[in-house]
Design a protein around this motif. Structure first.
Motif, short mmCIF file in Angstrom:
data_model
loop_
_atom_site.label_atom_id
_atom_site.label_comp_id
_atom_site.label_asym_id
_atom_site.label_seq_id
_atom_site.Cartn_x
_atom_site.Cartn_y
_atom_site.Cartn_z
N ILE A 66 68.19 13.03 32.15
CA ILE A 66 66.94 12.28 32.22
C ILE A 66 67.19 10.89 32.79
O ILE A 66 66.35 10.35 33.52
N SER A 124 69.04 9.92 35.23
CA SER A 124 68.98 9.88 36.69
C SER A 124 67.53 9.92 37.18
O SER A 124 67.20 9.31 38.18
N ARG A 125 66.69 10.64 36.48
CA ARG A 125 65.26 10.66 36.86
C ARG A 125 64.62 9.31 36.61
O ARG A 125 63.76 8.88 37.36
N GLN A 155 64.70 6.48 39.36
CA GLN A 155 63.91 6.65 40.58
C GLN A 155 62.58 5.93 40.41
O GLN A 155 62.03 5.87 39.32
N ARG A 169 60.33 1.02 36.80
CA ARG A 169 61.74 1.40 36.96
C ARG A 169 62.65 0.39 36.26
O ARG A 169 63.64 0.77 35.64
#
Length: 158
Positions: free
Chosen positions: A74, A76-77, A80, A98
């Motif tokens: 999660i 890494s998501r 973005q 972000r």
């Protein structure tokens, strides 16, 4: 006429919820400092416990470390930009969102710092119970956690 939530410049430029004045990261830092002091105390015999006495604490730390590891996909998501549109305001909101996830005070660095602290605490508990083989293993995990934290921070800042 207002078209909803994204109709003005109300996105805060500073972290909210106490994060700017320490917040959760400050708590993790204090926890980490305490774990480091526990390690030093255990090394000199100033903090001791039976293996049975520290087992529930070690188990709890291990479960929390495992859960943080399960969340890595999660992370890494979260690194973005959310797709909120291409207007200047939507891009500002996406950047703010972000930063909440992977910025300096974001959830990802805080969870990785918590993991590193839990590994240090586990090392202290092993040392306190004179289980030096396990303490060495925990020290290895700690080095790995520190490397993971640095890698994650570098990845999020690029």
């Amino acid at each position: 006429m207002s078209d909803g939530v994204f109709d003005n410049d109300s996105v805060p430029s500073e972290p909210v919820g106490g994060a700017g004045d320490g917040g959760f990261m400050a708590g993790i830092g204090k926890m980490r400092d305490s774990a480091d002091r526990m390690i030093e105390s255990a090394k000199t015999g100033g903090f001791r416990s039976s293996p049975e006495g520290v087992k529930p604490l070690i188990d709890a730390c291990s479960r929390m470390i495992d859960r943080i590891e399960e969340l890595r996909a999660i992370f890494s998501r979260l690194a973005q930009d959310p797709k909120l549109g291409s207007s200047p305001y939507a891009l500002r909101v996406a950047k703010h969102d972000r930063q909440s996830a992977d910025g300096p005070q974001g959830a990802v660095p805080q969870l990785l710092a918590l993991r590193e602290t839990l590994v240090a605490l586990t090392e202290a508990l092993y040392r306190a119970s004179s289980q030096y083989a396990e303490a060495d293993e925990a020290a290895t995990m700690r080095g790995s956690a520190r490397n993971d934290l640095m890698t994650a921070r570098q990845g999020f800042s690029s």
